[in-house]
Design a protein around this motif. Structure first.
Motif, mmCIF file in Angstrom:
data_model
loop_
_atom_site.group_PDB
_atom_site.id
_atom_site.type_symbol
_atom_site.label_atom_id
_atom_site.label_comp_id
_atom_site.label_asym_id
_atom_site.label_seq_id
_atom_site.Cartn_x
_atom_site.Cartn_y
_atom_site.Cartn_z
ATOM 1 N N GLY A 131 2.185 2.058 7.972
ATOM 2 C CA GLY A 131 1.864 0.848 8.710
ATOM 3 C C GLY A 131 2.850 0.584 9.823
ATOM 4 O O GLY A 131 4.039 0.421 9.572
ATOM 5 N N GLU A 147 -1.542 6.328 11.352
ATOM 6 C CA GLU A 147 -1.494 6.106 9.909
ATOM 7 C C GLU A 147 -2.489 6.998 9.180
ATOM 8 O O GLU A 147 -2.221 7.469 8.068
ATOM 9 N N ILE A 173 -8.330 -1.962 2.003
ATOM 10 C CA ILE A 173 -7.619 -1.056 2.894
ATOM 11 C C ILE A 173 -8.250 0.340 2.923
ATOM 12 O O ILE A 173 -8.276 1.000 3.965
ATOM 13 N N VAL A 194 0.846 -1.186 0.000
ATOM 14 C CA VAL A 194 0.000 0.000 0.000
ATOM 15 C C VAL A 194 0.884 1.240 0.000
ATOM 16 O O VAL A 194 1.784 1.371 0.842
ATOM 17 N N ARG A 210 4.941 4.949 2.056
ATOM 18 C CA ARG A 210 4.400 3.732 2.655
ATOM 19 C C ARG A 210 3.985 4.031 4.085
ATOM 20 O O ARG A 210 4.385 5.038 4.667
ATOM 21 N N ILE A 246 -4.508 -1.481 12.280
ATOM 22 C CA ILE A 246 -4.677 -0.105 11.801
ATOM 23 C C ILE A 246 -4.616 0.845 12.996
ATOM 24 O O ILE A 246 -5.241 0.597 14.030
ATOM 25 N N ILE A 301 -2.564 -7.136 9.799
ATOM 26 C CA ILE A 301 -2.072 -5.776 10.028
ATOM 27 C C ILE A 301 -3.016 -5.075 10.996
ATOM 28 O O ILE A 301 -4.245 -5.191 10.870
ATOM 29 N N TYR A 355 2.222 -2.134 5.753
ATOM 30 C CA TYR A 355 1.083 -2.433 4.892
ATOM 31 C C TYR A 355 1.581 -3.134 3.629
ATOM 32 O O TYR A 355 1.710 -2.539 2.560
ATOM 33 N N PHE A 393 -7.091 -7.210 2.799
ATOM 34 C CA PHE A 393 -6.056 -6.283 2.352
ATOM 35 C C PHE A 393 -6.543 -5.422 1.185
ATOM 36 O O PHE A 393 -6.241 -4.225 1.111
#
Length: 329
Positions: free
Chosen positions: A63, A44, A309, A5, A61, A40, A38, A100, A306
């Motif tokens: 995460g 982020e 997202i 991501v 990027r 969240i 993952i 991510y 995923f």
């Protein structure tokens, strides 16, 4: 190749894109992980919208949290081997690493083995919130059995973690929530009592619940003018930790409460723990023991795939969650 991501401009969740990138072999002091889940985090969202402590460098990027299986290790890595089930604890900047993705390299100091009784989803939901709460309540606050802690935004993942840690050491967690609508949920999550901050007299309720002694610790991501009500309900030598700025207005603190009760007000952030090797080791041991024993158990609100997202970020921004938002691969 790995799905990753990224985003090329700040803005709404729609700026997030899934692309494919080649993942290099892990460098010295790095661990390569095949990501299964993952976590969240609010940070982020702030980074994506350009409101974080660092500016994105595009393509950016993001995460902080992930859980998965070690696929390879870099030179000088001796504590991990391929096949280990591990989690990643936030202790780096997004300009350095981003979780991510399907496959990631992570700095070895940020990687921890998680107990076998946790699923990957639970592991990805655990470390940020429990280490954040641990740092304020235990490492710095020295919370003891029989003491009282008031927890702002108590239905958040960190708020729930703080309640569980308080219960783990025999303290009394008092949950603060705007209305009574989440009372039952918060009591089930471990609160000894709930105060609806827009519907009740906060100071009066704190004094009533503590039999006039006041709360020893306030753990709050909100802040703002209403802190005055909390200060008036604090105990002598009480400590107020502000770990967020959901209300960006300045704190309002009665000077006579500060002087008369010797109160301490301080800002606090997770990186105080995760960038200090000794404090990080103590945090890992405390949280690991709590997770293994079942005294600490992450609360997962909703799970996204995923490929969804963007929807996961939209849901985070809705502020409707109670507990952690997880994305699975």
């Amino acid at each position: 190749m790995s799905k990753v991501v990224t985003f090329n401009r700040t803005g709404a969740p729609d700026v997030l894109e899934i692309t494919h990138m080649t993942v290099a072999a892990p460098a010295s002091h790095e661990v390569q992980i095949r990501v299964k889940a993952i976590g969240i985090n609010r940070a982020e969202v702030m980074y994506r919208t350009g409101q974080y402590v660092i500016e994105p460098q595009f393509p950016a990027r993001l995460g902080y949290e992930a859980a998965g299986i070690v696929e390879a290790v870099g030179t000088d890595v001796t504590d991990f081997a391929p096949g280990d089930r591990v989690s990643v604890i936030p202790s780096f900047m997004f300009s350095e690493y981003g979780m991510y993705a399907e496959r990631v390299n992570a700095p070895v100091h940020a990687v921890v083995k998680h107990p076998e009784n946790l699923s990957f989803e639970e592991a990805a939901a655990s470390w940020m919130m429990f280490v954040t709460a641990y740092g304020a309540l235990i490492e710095y606050g020295n919370l003891q059995a029989g003491q009282y802690v008031a927890i702002g935004a108590a239905s958040s993942s960190v708020g729930i973690a703080a309640m569980q840690i308080a219960n783990m050491v025999g303290a009394y967690p008092i949950a603060l929530s705007r209305t009574r609508s989440k009372n039952a949920l918060l009591m089930n999550a471990g609160a000894s009592a709930v105060i609806a901050t827009t519907e009740q007299d906060v100071t009066e309720e704190l004094n009533k619940l503590t039999h006039g002694a006041g709360v020893n610790i306030v753990f709050d991501p909100v802040g703002g003018p209403d802190v005055a009500k909390l200060a008036s309900g604090m105990a002598k030598d009480g400590v107020y930790f502000q770990y967020g700025a959901l209300d960006e207005r300045n704190l309002s603190i009665p000077v006579m409460d500060i002087l008369g009760k010797h109160l301490l007000f301080r800002g606090y952030e997770l990186f105080e723990i995760t960038t200090n090797p000794e404090k990080m080791a103590r945090a890992k041991a405390f949280v690991y023991d709590g997770l293994r024993s079942g005294k600490l158990k992450p609360v997962i609100d909703k799970v996204f795939s995923f490929d969804d997202i963007v929807q996961a970020h939209r849901y985070m921004e809705s502020n409707n969650q109670t507990g952690k938002i997880i994305v699975t691969l």
